[in-house]
Scaffold this motif. Structure first.
Motif, PDB file in Angstrom:
ATOM      1  N   ASN A 639       0.823  -1.192   0.055  1.00  0.00           N
ATOM      2  CA  ASN A 639       0.111   0.063   0.016  1.00  0.00           C
ATOM      3  C   ASN A 639       0.627   1.296  -0.110  1.00  0.00           C
ATOM      4  O   ASN A 639       0.242   2.274   0.353  1.00  0.00           O
ATOM      5  N   VAL A 640       2.075   1.025  -0.672  1.00  0.00           N
ATOM      6  CA  VAL A 640       3.028   2.320  -0.486  1.00  0.00           C
ATOM      7  C   VAL A 640       3.281   2.624  -1.932  1.00  0.00           C
ATOM      8  O   VAL A 640       3.337   1.796  -2.894  1.00  0.00           O
ATOM      9  N   PHE A 641       3.093   3.883  -2.130  1.00  0.00           N
ATOM     10  CA  PHE A 641       3.189   4.419  -3.656  1.00  0.00           C
ATOM     11  C   PHE A 641       4.348   5.541  -3.757  1.00  0.00           C
ATOM     12  O   PHE A 641       4.511   6.306  -2.923  1.00  0.00           O
ATOM     13  N   VAL A 642       5.080   5.361  -4.730  1.00  0.00           N
ATOM     14  CA  VAL A 642       6.255   6.136  -4.692  1.00  0.00           C
ATOM     15  C   VAL A 642       6.280   7.132  -5.899  1.00  0.00           C
ATOM     16  O   VAL A 642       5.589   6.830  -6.987  1.00  0.00           O
ATOM     17  N   SER A 643       6.571   8.508  -5.626  1.00  0.00           N
ATOM     18  CA  SER A 643       6.341   9.543  -6.725  1.00  0.00           C
ATOM     19  C   SER A 643       7.289   9.157  -7.820  1.00  0.00           C
ATOM     20  O   SER A 643       8.386   8.389  -7.745  1.00  0.00           O
ATOM     21  N   TYR A 644       7.065   9.735  -8.982  1.00  0.00           N
ATOM     22  CA  TYR A 644       7.585   9.285 -10.448  1.00  0.00           C
ATOM     23  C   TYR A 644       8.823   9.475 -10.372  1.00  0.00           C
ATOM     24  O   TYR A 644       9.759   8.330 -10.744  1.00  0.00           O
ATOM     25  N   GLY A 645       9.500  10.252  -9.912  1.00  0.00           N
ATOM     26  CA  GLY A 645      10.894  10.587  -9.889  1.00  0.00           C
ATOM     27  C   GLY A 645      11.740   9.827  -9.248  1.00  0.00           C
ATOM     28  O   GLY A 645      13.249   9.716  -9.359  1.00  0.00           O
ATOM     29  N   LEU A 646      11.102   8.950  -8.119  1.00  0.00           N
ATOM     30  CA  LEU A 646      12.061   8.142  -7.289  1.00  0.00           C
ATOM     31  C   LEU A 646      11.562   6.789  -7.556  1.00  0.00           C
ATOM     32  O   LEU A 646      12.107   6.039  -6.770  1.00  0.00           O
ATOM     33  N   LYS A 647      10.647   6.396  -8.463  1.00  0.00           N
ATOM     34  CA  LYS A 647      10.342   5.005  -8.683  1.00  0.00           C
ATOM     35  C   LYS A 647      11.387   4.105  -9.069  1.00  0.00           C
ATOM     36  O   LYS A 647      11.334   2.895  -8.714  1.00  0.00           O
ATOM     37  N   ASP A 648      12.508   4.718  -9.557  1.00  0.00           N
ATOM     38  CA  ASP A 648      13.550   3.456 -10.108  1.00  0.00           C
ATOM     39  C   ASP A 648      14.270   3.049  -8.984  1.00  0.00           C
ATOM     40  O   ASP A 648      15.149   1.988  -9.106  1.00  0.00           O
ATOM     41  N   GLN A 649      13.983   3.580  -7.635  1.00  0.00           N
ATOM     42  CA  GLN A 649      14.773   3.347  -6.652  1.00  0.00           C
ATOM     43  C   GLN A 649      14.035   2.214  -5.974  1.00  0.00           C
ATOM     44  O   GLN A 649      14.526   1.448  -4.795  1.00  0.00           O
ATOM     45  N   TYR A 650      12.991   1.868  -6.459  1.00  0.00           N
ATOM     46  CA  TYR A 650      12.089   0.743  -5.807  1.00  0.00           C
ATOM     47  C   TYR A 650      11.538  -0.402  -6.800  1.00  0.00           C
ATOM     48  O   TYR A 650      11.825  -0.036  -8.270  1.00  0.00           O
ATOM     49  N   HIS A 651      11.107  -1.202  -6.443  1.00  0.00           N
ATOM     50  CA  HIS A 651      10.614  -2.213  -7.446  1.00  0.00           C
ATOM     51  C   HIS A 651       9.007  -1.898  -7.544  1.00  0.00           C
ATOM     52  O   HIS A 651       8.162  -2.449  -6.531  1.00  0.00           O
ATOM     53  N   THR A 652       8.577  -1.343  -8.491  1.00  0.00           N
ATOM     54  CA  THR A 652       7.101  -0.893  -8.759  1.00  0.00           C
ATOM     55  C   THR A 652       6.320  -1.443  -9.858  1.00  0.00           C
ATOM     56  O   THR A 652       6.900  -2.047 -10.733  1.00  0.00           O
ATOM     57  N   VAL A 653       4.965  -1.305  -9.560  1.00  0.00           N
ATOM     58  CA  VAL A 653       4.217  -1.507 -10.900  1.00  0.00           C
ATOM     59  C   VAL A 653       3.172  -0.288 -10.989  1.00  0.00           C
ATOM     60  O   VAL A 653       2.937   0.473 -10.046  1.00  0.00           O
ATOM     61  N   PRO A 654       3.147   0.135 -12.459  1.00  0.00           N
ATOM     62  CA  PRO A 654       2.562   1.411 -12.574  1.00  0.00           C
ATOM     63  C   PRO A 654       0.941   1.102 -12.656  1.00  0.00           C
ATOM     64  O   PRO A 654       0.517  -0.085 -12.952  1.00  0.00           O
ATOM     65  N   LEU A 655       0.113   2.016 -11.989  1.00  0.00           N
ATOM     66  CA  LEU A 655      -1.472   1.721 -12.079  1.00  0.00           C
ATOM     67  C   LEU A 655      -1.964   2.955 -12.678  1.00  0.00           C
ATOM     68  O   LEU A 655      -1.607   4.265 -12.274  1.00  0.00           O
ATOM     69  N   HIS A 656      -3.002   2.772 -13.342  1.00  0.00           N
ATOM     70  CA  HIS A 656      -3.894   3.990 -13.783  1.00  0.00           C
ATOM     71  C   HIS A 656      -4.494   4.567 -12.525  1.00  0.00           C
ATOM     72  O   HIS A 656      -5.251   3.925 -11.750  1.00  0.00           O
ATOM     73  N   VAL A 657      -4.127   5.857 -12.773  1.00  0.00           N
ATOM     74  CA  VAL A 657      -5.041   6.561 -11.467  1.00  0.00           C
ATOM     75  C   VAL A 657      -6.007   7.764 -12.364  1.00  0.00           C
ATOM     76  O   VAL A 657      -5.755   8.187 -13.238  1.00  0.00           O
ATOM     77  N   ASP A 658      -7.226   7.950 -11.609  1.00  0.00           N
ATOM     78  CA  ASP A 658      -8.013   8.921 -12.327  1.00  0.00           C
ATOM     79  C   ASP A 658      -7.362  10.336 -12.409  1.00  0.00           C
ATOM     80  O   ASP A 658      -7.098  10.846 -11.561  1.00  0.00           O
ATOM     81  N   VAL A 659      -7.537  10.728 -13.748  1.00  0.00           N
ATOM     82  CA  VAL A 659      -6.923  11.953 -14.018  1.00  0.00           C
ATOM     83  C   VAL A 659      -7.485  13.228 -13.286  1.00  0.00           C
ATOM     84  O   VAL A 659      -7.077  14.349 -13.043  1.00  0.00           O
ATOM     85  N   ASN A 660      -8.786  13.086 -12.750  1.00  0.00           N
ATOM     86  CA  ASN A 660      -9.677  13.872 -12.042  1.00  0.00           C
ATOM     87  C   ASN A 660      -9.199  14.345 -10.936  1.00  0.00           C
ATOM     88  O   ASN A 660      -9.763  15.031 -10.116  1.00  0.00           O
ATOM     89  N   ILE A 661      -8.271  13.401 -10.340  1.00  0.00           N
ATOM     90  CA  ILE A 661      -7.567  13.632  -9.197  1.00  0.00           C
ATOM     91  C   ILE A 661      -6.176  14.201  -8.897  1.00  0.00           C
ATOM     92  O   ILE A 661      -5.583  14.078  -8.050  1.00  0.00           O
ATOM     93  N   VAL A 662      -5.916  14.515 -10.232  1.00  0.00           N
ATOM     94  CA  VAL A 662      -4.392  14.817 -10.197  1.00  0.00           C
ATOM     95  C   VAL A 662      -4.334  16.208 -11.034  1.00  0.00           C
ATOM     96  O   VAL A 662      -5.348  16.689 -11.823  1.00  0.00           O
ATOM     97  N   TYR A 663      -3.480  17.232 -10.517  1.00  0.00           N
ATOM     98  CA  TYR A 663      -3.612  18.500 -10.886  1.00  0.00           C
ATOM     99  C   TYR A 663      -2.171  18.816 -11.358  1.00  0.00           C
ATOM    100  O   TYR A 663      -1.240  18.672 -10.648  1.00  0.00           O
ATOM    101  N   ASN A 664      -1.909  19.251 -12.635  1.00  0.00           N
ATOM    102  CA  ASN A 664      -0.556  19.470 -13.097  1.00  0.00           C
ATOM    103  C   ASN A 664       0.357  18.195 -12.737  1.00  0.00           C
ATOM    104  O   ASN A 664       1.604  18.548 -12.183  1.00  0.00           O
TER     105      ASN A 664
END
Length: 926
Positions: A639-664
């Motif tokens: 249940n831990v989510f890592v910001s885009y710029g730091l994702k390479d430091q972790y083992h992650t899987v991308p998930l689509h997130v609703d664009v309506n809760i993202v601003y810029n």
RNA sequence: GCCUAGGUGGUGGAACUGGUAGACACGCAGGACUUAAAAUCCUGUUCCCGUUAAGGGAGUGCGGGUUCGAUUCCCGCCCUAGGUACCA
């Protein structure tokens, strides 16, 4: 008062609707202008932010034309027959008309929110009986018409029967089926009614014929060529097979050449024109007969008759009718095997597999029409039965496919030109002079072709011929949700129902599926018979029927006497500006032009082309946002989510997130926790205190959570901001991903406009003083710029110009009525709500801004000591300058001495003036 | 393969007929106002060198060419998007 877009926009939308502000005048001296959008199919998903792009552009243009003093027709409607509503009906039992009604209501709400200047009193829906009555009526006109090649136009079928009655089939020059009979007048008159009807059917523009069709089993219907993409159905992507069926077709091929020629007269985007040209596929060449002793000669079509002496074999399509007769006993097994193999290959395989060389020899030979030599006859699947005559003369030295075939089967390759290089590949050059070519030896291409045609014509073995790739359009669909075809059957032959009985209403059925006997859904309609005894046609019209004439209906939408009155059609003529997507290039836009031409030929109007100018708006793609879920050692999602710029430091899987809760691209982490139940306890690894999301451009779709509803944007920023922003996003024709990164800037601009009219306390603050020169300059710059921009459909640059203008006026603290009033008139097409409000605040009558005269740009306000004019030195230097300065001779000398290039060019001339910009010389006047 | 459109800063994009490349906007950095926030305003922001500055250099996919001058015109190539394809 603050700029409150919510209340202000609602207020004016209501005002426009109640007052019919955008109804064109019935009687007027104003010139007419017809601006049309491609009407939408009302799908269940509603409008997304990409749909209105073209509508906004056309609305800006329509509003601009109103300001420019035109009587503008700008309507909207719905293409409401179609597959999705029917598929939904099959699944749910819900009547398609119910779903359609619901969807239209939603579309209308969404459209209204954007503040378009449509005249809604002219709305049309193709699925309404009072509309499809006229679609059926037009079908009847097509059924009742034939194409007279002599007059190069369609005529009533009566003119054909008259000629049959008086002089038989002699001298009839028509576009018709190939198997028409030859008969005398006496013979014709002795034919039975059935025989006559059967013969006439071969001439009609809407005709019934056994033809090879694209059958889609999954959809249970046939499809037109443009509805099949790469061998699968455009809707749903189901496999499509070739099948022979009795089918209604439209003789669009009769118009192939006029459709082609018309393209030179319209102002359409080049890619679209090119697409239609390719689709029509005109090839100029010759048909040539290769002789067979016992059988019918083999006719081939070639675009390179000049290569005829290079023929070393003939290839027939495996389906060619002569194959069986030509096959010798010795070759029988091989040929049958090859035919079987080809038949098994699907259309898709045959297209994909263009590398393998295959074919079989029939064992027979044909005589070359000019040399009399024996030419072996082969069959191969690279020759298509459906194009030309299904037979080609193979010239290995000039055609790559023939070359490969010849190499593979060890057939001779004869060079025919002294300029040819055929070591590795075929060389289709038209250069050089012919060799090995009998009487054309030594000739050039330009000399050889007419000489050959002349010789072949003299021998009666060939003639110049034009071939088209385009096929007649299949018109029937084995579906429920479409227009019934107004035809009944007597003794197996089709007859039109009485015109007085139109519309032929779509009957109710218990299920929207084919009957047990495989008939279309209309076969389920109880007691649905013409005059109680004759079978109706059970297939319905295709989706393109209703959209192939709808622009006429807007001219006179409620007329019950005709599809549109003569007066209305004569007044509105054709669509002056048509905006829509390029996906309709080979469908709707071709069929519409076809029907338009037929209706013209039959005397219902005078316009050869329906759409004078056409603009393709680009697609707005979705811009998906991703969050990166950290995986634990077992690869399971935590249940831990890592910001885009730091994702390479972790083992992650991308998930689509609703664009309506993202601003810029910054995630609202609180809303994210509410996004899905299992995210309630989500933890975030932030960068700079923010959670940055990853992005990707994809098609807008629900499953990717990237659909942006215009209503949401309007709620936050208002319709005017949405309109301006969609234009600001980039050139109209360009496809681009949706993002809201710059929307704040546009919103800020509108608030700035608002503030120009108000003081710090928010009270209206307008001065009637005479504006200063710089204020006039700012105004007239924008008047000029916007006019130029709109005329060339460069809406994005206008938005920027507005921003500059308002910044300037704001810096000048300009609150002069004379300036601001003209400014909002110019802004009105882009942001109609705020301008309407401000117009009223200035004391003008509500609603009149839409028809206010567009301010006249006056150049004297722009001219200062800065000149812009072209100059030349030595007749060579030509330039346009935005900044010029007079210098005295002394300064000139100094500058010239420091610049060797300029000195070289002076060439001893007397310098009158030197122009320099930021210390750099860019022009010299001598 | 062919046809069409396009390739410009961190981003969307300007530059219309060859003449200040990067307008305008976003973003970012700094500042003003404010108890604070929002809102608003100001300054800077192509890259590299120059500690700052003055200044210099490079630069519109790549390589050539025409021109005093090229994002723009010409030739060759690479890439992206859309269309189309054994069409004889």
């Amino acid at each position: 008062m603050e700029y409150n877009h919510r209340s202000l926009e609602k207020k004016w939308q209501q005002f426009w609707a109640e007052n019919g502000t955008f109804r064109p005048a019935e009687t007027t001296d104003k010139p007419k202008y017809y601006v049309l959008d491609m009407f939408p199919y009302p799908s269940g998903a509603g409008l997304h932010v990409g749909h209105p792009l073209g509508y906004i552009a056309s609305d800006i243009f329509a509003r601009y034309k109103r300001l420019k003093g035109f009587n503008v027709l700008h309507p909207m409607g719905y293409d409401s027959f179609g597959l999705p509503a029917e598929q939904y009906a099959i699944q749910t039992g819900q009547h398609p008309s119910v779903t359609t009604e619901v969807n239209i209501k939603r579309y209308r709400e969404q459209l209204d929110n954007i503040g378009f200047s449509y005249d809604w009193s002219r709305e049309v829906r193709t699925s309404e009986p009072d509309y499809y009555k006229w679609t059926q009526w037009i079908f009847m006109q097509l059924f009742h018409a034939w194409y007279n090649k002599e007059a190069d136009k369609s005529e009533s079928i009566d003119s054909l029967t008259n000629r049959f009655e008086t002089s038989g089939s002699e001298g009839i020059y028509a576009v018709c089926d190939e198997d028409v009979l030859t008969f005398t007048a006496t013979e014709w008159n002795s034919f039975s009614v059935e025989e006559q009807q059967r013969e006439l059917l071969k001439y009609r523009l809407a005709y019934l014929r056994e033809s090879t069709v694209n059958w889609c089993a999954a959809l249970g219907t046939v499809l037109a060529n443009d509805e099949v993409i790469n061998g699968v159905s455009e809707r749903g992507g189901y496999p499509v097979e070739q099948k022979k069926m009795m089918q209604w077709s439209m003789r669009i091929t009769a118009y192939a050449d006029r459709l082609l020629r018309g393209l030179d007269t319209v102002d359409w985007p080049e890619p679209l024109v090119e697409m239609q040209r390719n689709w029509i596929g005109k090839s100029v060449g010759a048909s040539v007969k290769f002789l067979l002793p016992q059988l019918n000669d083999i006719e081939v079509f070639t675009t390179r008759v000049d290569t005829i002496f290079g023929v070393s074999f003939i290839v027939l399509a495996p389906e060619h009718e002569l194959v069986d007769a030509l096959t010798t006993d010795k070759q029988r097994v091989e040929i049958e095997g090859y035919k079987e193999k080809t038949a098994k290959k699907s259309e898709l395989d045959r297209m994909a597999d263009t590398k393998t060389v295959s074919g079989a020899f029939t064992g027979s030979y044909a005589k070359h029409p000019l040399t009399g030599a024996d030419v072996p006859i082969w069959i191969a699947d690279y020759v298509l039965a459906g194009y030309g005559t299904g037979a080609v003369m193979a010239v290995p030295s000039g055609d790559q496919r023939d070359y490969v075939f010849a190499k593979h089967f060890n057939l001779p390759i004869i060079p025919i030109s002294d300029a040819q290089n055929i070591e590795e590949d075929a060389d289709p050059t038209k250069e050089g002079r012919y060799i090995n070519s009998d009487f054309i030896n030594g000739m050039t291409y330009e000399e050889a072709v007419p000489a050959l045609i002349k010789r072949l014509e003299g021998l009666g073995l060939g003639k110049a011929k034009i071939n088209y790739r385009m096929r007649d359009a299949i018109f029937g669909r084995q579906r429920y949700w479409g227009e019934p075809v107004p035809v009944f059957f007597k003794n197996g032959l089709p007859y039109l129902i009485d015109e007085k009985e139109l519309p032929l209403l779509l009957p109710e059925v218990d299920k929207y599926l084919p009957t047990e006997t495989g008939e279309p859904p209309l076969g389920r309609a109880d007691g649905w018979k013409y005059q109680g005894k004759y079978e109706y046609e059970l297939s319905t019209m295709p989706g393109w029927a209703g959209s192939s004439w709808y622009w006429f209906r807007y001219m006179d939408p409620t007329n019950d006497e005709s599809f549109a009155s003569k007066e209305a059609v004569d007044y509105w003529k054709a669509v002056d500006l048509y905006i829509g997507g390029s996906e309709h290039a080979t469908g709707h836009l071709l069929y519409s032009r076809f029907w338009n031409k037929v209706l013209k030929d039959l005397g219902y109007h005078n316009e050869e082309e329906p759409f004078k100018k056409l603009i393709n708006q680009g697609m707005i793609q979705g811009r998906s946002n991703f969050v990166y879920r950290v995986l634990d050692e077992e690869g399971k999602g935590t249940n831990v989510f890592v910001s885009y710029g730091l994702k390479d430091q972790y083992h992650t899987v991308p998930l689509h997130v609703d664009v309506n809760i993202v601003y810029n691209d910054v995630l609202d982490t609180e809303k994210f926790k509410a996004f899905r139940p299992d995210f309630v306890n989500a933890k975030f690894v932030l960068e700079n205190g923010k959670y940055i999301c990853g992005t990707e451009v994809e098609k807008m779709s629900k499953s990717k959570f990237n659909v942006v509803n215009p209503d949401d944007i309007i709620e936050t920023y208002g319709a005017d901001t949405l309109r301006l922003y969609e234009m600001f996003l980039g050139p109209l024709e360009q496809s681009k991903p949706w993002n809201t990164n710059g929307i704040e800037g546009v919103y800020k601009f509108l608030r700035k406009v608002w503030r120009l009219f108000h003081d710090a306390e928010g009270n209206l603050f307008i001065s009637d003083d005479e504006p200063t020169k710089s204020e006039y300059k700012a105004l007239h710059k924008i008047i000029k710029k916007v006019e130029e921009d709109i005329e060339r459909f460069s809406f994005n640059t206008s938005v920027s110009a507005f921003m500059i203008c308002v910044n300037e006026l704001s810096d000048l603290k300009c609150n002069k009525r004379k300036i601001l009033q003209d400014l909002i008139i110019v802004l009105e097409p882009y942001a109609p709500h705020i301008t309407e409000e401000l117009w009223a605040l200035l004391g003008n009558e509500a609603g009149t801004i839409s028809y206010a005269p567009y301010p006249v740009f006056r150049s004297e306000y722009l001219v200062e000591s800065e000149f812009a004019y072209p100059v030349s030195v030595n007749g060579k230097m030509k330039m346009n300058l935005s900044l010029a300065l007079d210098l005295d001779a002394k300064v000139v000398e100094e500058i010239i001495l420091s610049n060797a290039d300029v000195q070289r060019y002076l060439d001893g001339k007397i310098v009158k003036k030197v122009v320099f910009v930021r210390g750099k010389i860019i022009n010299i006047v001598v």
